[in-house]
Every structure is written in C-alpha cells, then in structure tokens.
Design an enzyme around this catalytic site. Sequence first.
Site, mmCIF file in Angstrom:
data_model
loop_
_atom_site.group_PDB
_atom_site.id
_atom_site.type_symbol
_atom_site.label_atom_id
_atom_site.label_comp_id
_atom_site.label_asym_id
_atom_site.label_seq_id
_atom_site.Cartn_x
_atom_site.Cartn_y
_atom_site.Cartn_z
ATOM 1 N N ASP A 1 14.080 -2.826 -4.906
ATOM 2 C CA ASP A 1 14.334 -3.921 -3.963
ATOM 3 C C ASP A 1 14.986 -5.065 -4.741
ATOM 4 O O ASP A 1 14.411 -6.154 -4.872
ATOM 5 C CB ASP A 1 13.023 -4.365 -3.307
ATOM 6 C CG ASP A 1 12.393 -3.251 -2.490
ATOM 7 O OD1 ASP A 1 12.961 -2.893 -1.455
ATOM 8 O OD2 ASP A 1 11.341 -2.742 -2.911
ATOM 9 N N GLY B 1 9.612 -4.418 -8.435
ATOM 10 C CA GLY B 1 10.499 -3.320 -8.791
ATOM 11 C C GLY B 1 11.951 -3.617 -8.460
ATOM 12 O O GLY B 1 12.259 -4.303 -7.479
ATOM 13 N N SER C 1 9.487 5.602 -2.964
ATOM 14 C CA SER C 1 9.251 4.658 -1.877
ATOM 15 C C SER C 1 8.105 5.172 -1.025
ATOM 16 O O SER C 1 7.932 6.383 -0.847
ATOM 17 C CB SER C 1 10.512 4.524 -1.018
ATOM 18 O OG SER C 1 10.239 3.795 0.163
ATOM 19 N N GLY D 1 5.700 4.684 -8.699
ATOM 20 C CA GLY D 1 6.457 3.470 -8.948
ATOM 21 C C GLY D 1 5.566 2.238 -8.938
ATOM 22 O O GLY D 1 5.663 1.369 -9.810
ATOM 23 N N HIS D 2 4.678 2.162 -7.943
ATOM 24 C CA HIS D 2 3.719 1.055 -7.903
ATOM 25 C C HIS D 2 2.809 1.074 -9.141
ATOM 26 O O HIS D 2 2.547 0.030 -9.743
ATOM 27 C CB HIS D 2 2.817 1.163 -6.667
ATOM 28 C CG HIS D 2 3.524 0.946 -5.361
ATOM 29 N ND1 HIS D 2 3.637 1.935 -4.414
ATOM 30 C CD2 HIS D 2 4.145 -0.139 -4.837
ATOM 31 C CE1 HIS D 2 4.283 1.461 -3.375
ATOM 32 N NE2 HIS D 2 4.616 0.214 -3.605
ATOM 33 N N GLY E 1 0.803 -1.209 0.000
ATOM 34 C CA GLY E 1 0.000 0.000 0.000
ATOM 35 C C GLY E 1 0.838 1.262 0.000
ATOM 36 O O GLY E 1 2.016 1.245 -0.341
ATOM 37 N N ALA E 2 0.195 2.389 0.390
ATOM 38 C CA ALA E 2 0.829 3.715 0.276
ATOM 39 C C ALA E 2 1.372 3.866 -1.138
ATOM 40 O O ALA E 2 2.545 4.189 -1.352
ATOM 41 C CB ALA E 2 1.911 3.891 1.327
#
EC number: 6.3.2.1
Length: 283
Positions: free
Chosen positions: A153, A150, A188, A36-37, A31-32
């Site tokens: 990580d 991604g 992030s 990027g997500h 979440g958040a």
Amino acid sequence: MKVFELKKNLEAYLLDFRKSAKTIGLVPTMGALHSGHLALVKQALLDNHVVVVTIFVNPTQFNNSEDLIKYPRTLESDLKALNTLTPDNIVVYAPPVKDVYPQGIVSKQYNLGYIEHEMEGKFRPGHFQGVATIVENLFDIVKPNKAYFGEKDYQQLQIIKKLVEITGQPIEIIPCSILRESDGLAMSSRNQRLTPAHREAAPFIYKTLKAAKKKFGTKSASEVTNWVVNEFKKNKFLELEYFAIADQSTLKPVMRKQKFKKYRAFVAAFAGDIRLIDNIALN
C-alpha cells in the site's frame, strides 16, 4: 500476550512502558493476518520493547459497503498466528467500532495534498480521509515510538507520512518490503476470497509489473503504459482498473523521464469482484 477490547485498558497497560522509557511499536492491521503482516510484527519486535498489533476493520476507509461487509474477520486465527512469534512482547487491541468512534462513524478531514487524489484516491473517494482518521486515532491511543506499514500500500504509506507531518506526532514511520507468495502474488487478506481460477490468474499482475520494469529502461512511460493496458485486455480473468507510472516521492505521473529521479509503477485490477493492488520500483 495481552488482548484488549477497550482503549482505556490498553492505555493504562502501556503507561508503565512509557514511564520506564521503553519503546512501543505499532502495527495497524484489519486482521485476516498473513505472513506479510507477521513480517511487520517481527520487524517491530526487533526494534521495540513491546509491539501493539491493532485488529480493526475500519469502516471509514471503505467506499464500497459490500466490501466492508465481506471483509474477512478472523480474530481467533489471528491471535493464534501472533502467538507463534514472541507473544510476551505483543499486545493486541481488537476494539468494537464504538470504542474507536464513540461520536459516530465519521472521517475527519485532512489537507493531504496532491497524493490523495491520484490512483487509489481517484477510484476510492474518501478512502484516504478514512485511513488518516483511523491511523491518527490509533496513534493517539497507542502513542508509539515507531509505526510499521507495508509497501504494498505504497500510496497509503505516503499518506501516513503526510499525516505525521500535518499532526506533528513524534512517530517514526517504518516502511517494510512487500512479501509475496511463491508465484509472485503480493500477500493480501483479500487473496483468501479469490476463486481457484482467479487465484491461478492473479500472479499475472506481478509478472506484468516485472516486464514493465524491464521495458521502462528503454521505452517511455506512455509506451510502457499502453503495453500494460493491452496485456490486461488479453487476460480474461483480470480487469485492469488503472496502471500508473509516477515519481516515487511525489506520486505525480511521469511526463518525461529524468535522470536521478526514482519512479514506481502502480496497478489495481479486479479478479472477479476482488480488487487487488501492487507496485514495483522501476529504477
């Protein structure tokens, strides 16, 4: 856009897609959501008939209980962000902890090999066992054809590939490039917790990585490492936890550079009590 809290309802919904041989993509998140997500979801939408986005703050991968408590939980705004894409092709799984861990919050134990114990593994004991546990659970629930992770990580990405090798799950792992803010800071969910002073200082991480990449062309790994350590010592807002140069495929530290091998630099640093990580391909 369908939103499910219970895996039994999600599994029932996805059954028709499997019966009709439609492909399912999976984007696991805590979440958040940020750009990027959303980039991961966009890629998954291009590749699959339906995309399952999981939103679950996984307790087994936190070795710091305070970090787990403070981790941002923004489901309402996450759903709004996903609605800006192609919502008819997105399914969200946002479960309570007991739906994922009905037998209690415990990590399984995997033989992840060497890569578990370097870098993040050294400083976050048990972290990758927790990551592998939740990802295997999600793979079992969703049964995706492809799953998207991604490269920020990067070590986790290698862990997931190892997990698929261990479990034999027929899932293709798709790596996606790091997305950055205009000043270079890797996107992030933790960035939103940075103080203004730390947010202003944080792009130093990527700036230093880019300089290290340039130096790596003519200097040894140890010389580059010493230079990075000294540069962080001069920065009053950021505290270096580690800097490492490793073989890109094995993640073993570089002892001596070899032709035809690919190397990557990894960094973890604290901005106040917020831990930030980043990496860069060196050649």
